[in-house]
Design a protein around this motif. Structure first.
Motif, PDB file in Angstrom:
ATOM      1  N   SER A 152      -8.479 -13.290   0.950  1.00 30.83           N
ATOM      2  CA  SER A 152      -8.003 -11.944   1.268  1.00 30.83           C
ATOM      3  C   SER A 152      -6.893 -12.028   2.305  1.00 30.83           C
ATOM      4  CB  SER A 152      -9.149 -11.090   1.816  1.00 30.83           C
ATOM      5  OG  SER A 152      -9.711 -11.699   2.975  1.00 30.83           O
ATOM      6  N   SER A 208      -4.545  -9.463   4.973  1.00 28.84           N
ATOM      7  CA  SER A 208      -4.437  -8.131   5.569  1.00 28.84           C
ATOM      8  C   SER A 208      -3.227  -8.056   6.480  1.00 28.84           C
ATOM      9  CB  SER A 208      -5.706  -7.792   6.359  1.00 28.84           C
ATOM     10  OG  SER A 208      -5.837  -8.684   7.462  1.00 28.84           O
ATOM     11  N   SER A 252      -6.522  -3.265  11.250  1.00 32.79           N
ATOM     12  CA  SER A 252      -6.197  -4.003  10.032  1.00 32.79           C
ATOM     13  C   SER A 252      -6.451  -3.151   8.794  1.00 32.79           C
ATOM     14  CB  SER A 252      -7.054  -5.273   9.954  1.00 32.79           C
ATOM     15  OG  SER A 252      -6.989  -5.838   8.670  1.00 32.79           O
ATOM     16  N   THR A 253      -5.610  -3.338   7.779  1.00 29.61           N
ATOM     17  CA  THR A 253      -5.843  -2.672   6.498  1.00 29.61           C
ATOM     18  C   THR A 253      -7.159  -3.117   5.871  1.00 29.61           C
ATOM     19  OG1 THR A 253      -4.868  -2.201   4.333  1.00 29.61           O
ATOM     20  CG2 THR A 253      -4.613  -4.430   5.164  1.00 29.61           C
ATOM     21  N   SER A 254      -7.688  -4.238   6.343  1.00 28.39           N
ATOM     22  CA  SER A 254      -8.939  -4.771   5.798  1.00 28.39           C
ATOM     23  C   SER A 254     -10.093  -3.786   5.906  1.00 28.39           C
ATOM     24  CB  SER A 254      -9.322  -6.056   6.529  1.00 28.39           C
ATOM     25  OG  SER A 254      -9.556  -5.806   7.904  1.00 28.39           O
ATOM     26  N   GLY A 257      -6.614 -12.348   7.484  1.00 30.70           N
ATOM     27  CA  GLY A 257      -7.392 -12.650   6.290  1.00 30.70           C
ATOM     28  C   GLY A 257      -8.181 -13.930   6.421  1.00 30.70           C
ATOM     29  N   THR A 274     -12.446  -3.205  -0.242  1.00 32.42           N
ATOM     30  CA  THR A 274     -11.939  -3.256   1.133  1.00 32.42           C
ATOM     31  C   THR A 274     -10.498  -2.766   1.129  1.00 32.42           C
ATOM     32  OG1 THR A 274     -10.958  -5.482   1.073  1.00 32.42           O
ATOM     33  CG2 THR A 274     -13.333  -5.344   1.472  1.00 32.42           C
ATOM     34  N   GLY A 275      -9.799  -2.987   2.225  1.00 40.14           N
ATOM     35  CA  GLY A 275      -8.373  -2.692   2.274  1.00 40.14           C
ATOM     36  C   GLY A 275      -7.547  -3.957   2.207  1.00 40.14           C
ATOM     37  N   TYR A 276      -8.214  -5.107   2.052  1.00 39.88           N
ATOM     38  CA  TYR A 276      -7.497  -6.369   1.933  1.00 39.88           C
ATOM     39  C   TYR A 276      -6.719  -6.424   0.623  1.00 39.88           C
ATOM     40  CZ  TYR A 276      -9.995  -8.825   5.735  1.00 39.88           C
ATOM     41  OH  TYR A 276     -10.481  -9.242   6.942  1.00 39.88           O
ATOM     42  N   LYS A 316      -4.219   2.301   0.089  1.00 41.41           N
ATOM     43  CA  LYS A 316      -4.305   0.847   0.024  1.00 41.41           C
ATOM     44  C   LYS A 316      -2.951   0.212  -0.301  1.00 41.41           C
ATOM     45  CE  LYS A 316      -9.236   0.610  -0.951  1.00 41.41           C
ATOM     46  NZ  LYS A 316     -10.330   0.121  -1.820  1.00 41.41           N
ATOM     47  N   ALA A 344      -0.201  -1.477   2.925  1.00 34.32           N
ATOM     48  CA  ALA A 344      -0.042  -2.887   3.289  1.00 34.32           C
ATOM     49  C   ALA A 344       0.861  -3.613   2.298  1.00 34.32           C
ATOM     50  CB  ALA A 344      -1.402  -3.568   3.368  1.00 34.32           C
TER      51      ALA A 344
END
Length: 420
Positions: A138, A140, A260-262, A296, A334-336, A358, A361
Motif C-alpha cells: 500500500s 499513501s 494520511s490518505t490511508s 505505506g 482503506t484510503g491507501y 479516494k 491522493a
C-alpha cells in the motif's frame, strides 16, 4: 479482531483438505483499525484458491516503529513470523541485519510475474543491493480531511474555497474560533516516522537526509519548524493522539484534519452525518508542495523455517496480498493506493471516479518522494528524538524555533553513523 480474522481463515479451509496436508503460516501487520477490514476481505479469497494453507494472524503492531522493534526482538528470540508487514522506510534495517529473505528465488519461478502488475517502479520500493526483499502492499500520501458542515461556519461552502497554504489554514482556524469551534484543526505531527516533518521538508524540495547527513539544520528545516509552530499556536491545536483525533473529527468537533490518505476508510466508517471532503495537502506557497513523502508498507519474508512447503506457502500469501484482487481490496477498504499496476489500471478502472475522496491522493502522485529512514542502528532513537522535539512545540515547551533546530540537529548528529 485478529481472532476474528484467524477464525475466518480456519473456517474456510476446504473439507477435502486433510489436516496432515494443511500448512500453517504466521503473519503480522500494523494498524488494526486500518487493516483488519482489509484482511477480512482478502482471507476468504485466498482460502478459496489455497484451501490447504492456514494463515495465523499475530497481534497487530501499534505502529511501523513497533513493527520493526518487534521483529528485531523476535529475531533474537527465534520467534519470527513467516511474513511481516513493515513500513516502506523500515525495510532496510531488516535487510542489513539479514532478517529479511530475498524474494528473487520465488519470483524467478513465476511465469507471469510482470503480468500480475509488478512493474519496475513498484519493485524499486523494496529493492536493496539489486535484490528484491519487499513487495509493496500500500502507498499513501498526506491529504486534508474537511467537515464541510463545520467549514461552512467559516464561510467555506465549496471545494475551491478550501485552504491551499498553511497560512490560509491558520486564517480559517481564526474564523472557526470566532464561530465557536473550540478545536478547529488537527495536524498529524505525531504520525509514524516523523512523516509530516518530511512532508514540510519535501514541500520545499528538500530531503530530510542527504546520505548520512541530517538536513534539519538548513533554512528549509527552520521554515518547517516555524510552520508547525504557527499552525499549533494559530489554531490552538490540542495535543491528542490519532485515535482521539479521529473520534473528535468523526463526532463533528474538528473542521480540518491533516493526516494520511490511508485512514480514509476508517474515517468514512466512523464519521457522523456530515459532508466529508478530502483535498490536496496544503503547501507553503499557493502553488502547493513541490514534493511529498510516500507512506505505506511492504510485505517481507522473514520466516526461519527450512521447510520448502512452509516457505512456498508464505510466498503464495505474500504474492496474493500484493497482486490482483488482494491489492485492490486495499483501495476498497482503506484510503491507501495499491502500488500494483494491474489492480489500479484494470480492477480499479472506475473505482476512483466513483470515490472522489479516494482520488485526491492519486492526483498527488506526481509529487511522490522517498519516505526516508535515518541510517544506522540508532534510526528508531532518532525518530523518537525528533518526535519529542515536535511534541515540545505542540505543548508550548519550545518557543524559539532556532534554538530547537540547533538542539535537535546536535542530538541527531550524535546518533548518526560516524563520518556523517
Amino acid at each position: 479482531m485478529n481472532k476474528t480474522l484467524t477464525a475466518i481463515a480456519m473456517l474456510l479451509t476446504a473439507s477435502a483438505a486433510q489436516a496432515e496436508d494443511t500448512i500453517t503460516i504466521e503473519f503480522a501487520y500494523p494498524y488494526s483499525h486500518l487493516f483488519d477490514v482489509t484482511y477480512e476481505k482478502i482471507l476468504p479469497k485466498f482460502k478459496e484458491q489455497h484451501p490447504n494453507i492456514d494463515v495465523k494472524m499475530r497481534a497487530t503492531y501499534e505502529s511501523y516503529e513497533d513493527g520493526t522493534n518487534t521483529i528485531l526482538r523476535e529475531a533474537v528470540a527465534g520467534t519470527l513470523p513467516d511474513v511481516t508487514m513493515q513500513g516502506l522506510n523500515r525495510q532496510a534495517i531488516l535487510v542489513e541485519k539479514g532478517i529479511a529473505k530475498p524474494l528473487e528465488p520465488f519470483i524467478l519461478k513465476e511465469e507471469d510475474f510482470a503480468k500480475d502488475g509488478y512493474h519496475d517502479a513498484m519493485l524499486a520500493l523494496g529493492t536493496f543491493n539489486d535484490d528484491i526483499y519487499g513487495l509493496p502492499f500500500s502507498v499513501s500520501l498526506p491529504v486534508g480531511y474537511y467537515n464541510m458542515d463545520v467549514m461552512a461556519k467559516a464561510g467555506i461552502t465549496s471545494m475551491d474555497q478550501l485552504p491551499k497554504t498553511w497560512d490560509e489554514v491558520v486564517e480559517v482556524c481564526g474564523k472557526l474560533h470566532e464561530a465557536g469551534v473550540r478545536n478547529p484543526m488537527f495536524w498529524g505531527w505525531n504520525i509514524t516516522g516523523n512523516w509530516f516533518l518530511q512532508a514540510l521538508m519535501w514541500s520545499q524540495d528538500k530531503a530530510t537526509m542527504e546520505g548520512n547527513a541530517i538536513q534539519i539544520s538548513s533554512a528549509e528545516g527552520l521554515k518547517s519548524f516555524e510552520t508547525m509552530k504557527n499552525l499549533f499556536r494559530g489554531c490552538d491545536m490540542q495535543n491528542i493522539e490519532w485515535k482521539a483525533a479521529l473520534a473528535s473529527f468523526s463526532a463533528g468537533e474538528i473542521g480540518m484534519m491533516f493526516w494520511s490518505t490511508s485512514a480514509l476508510g476508517a474515517v468514512e466508517r466512523a464519521k457522523g452525518e456530515f459532508e466529508l471532503k478530502t483535498n490536496e495537502f496544503p503547501g507553503l506557497e499557493a502553488s502547493g508542495p513541490k514534493g511529498l513523502p510516500a507512506g505505506g508498507n511492504a510485505a517481507m519474508l522473514v520466516s526461519t523455517s527450512e521447510d520448502p512447503k512452509v516457505l512456498n506457502a508464505a510466498w503464495k500469501w505474500l504474492k496474493f496480498i500484493t497482486s490482483g484482487e488482494g491489492a485492490a481490496d486495499v483501495a476498497r477498504t482503506t484510503g491507501y493506493m495499491p502500488p500494483n499496476k494491474a489492480a489500479n489500471e484494470v480492477i480499479l478502472a472506475d473505482f476512483y471516479k466513483q470515490n472522489p475522496n479516494k482520488e485526491t491522493a492519486v492526483r498527488q502522485l506526481p509529487l511522490l518522494r522517498d519516505w526516508q529512514a535515518y541510517p544506522g542502528d540508532n534510526g528508531l532513537a532518532i525518530t523518537q528524538v525528533i518526535y519529542d522535539g515536535i511534541e515540545g512545540i505542540v505543548t508550548g515547551e519550545y518557543e524559539d524555533m532556532g534554538e530547537l533546530q540547533q538542539e535537535l540537529s546536535e542530538e541527531v548528529e550524535d546518533l548518526l553513523p560516524s563520518g556523517s
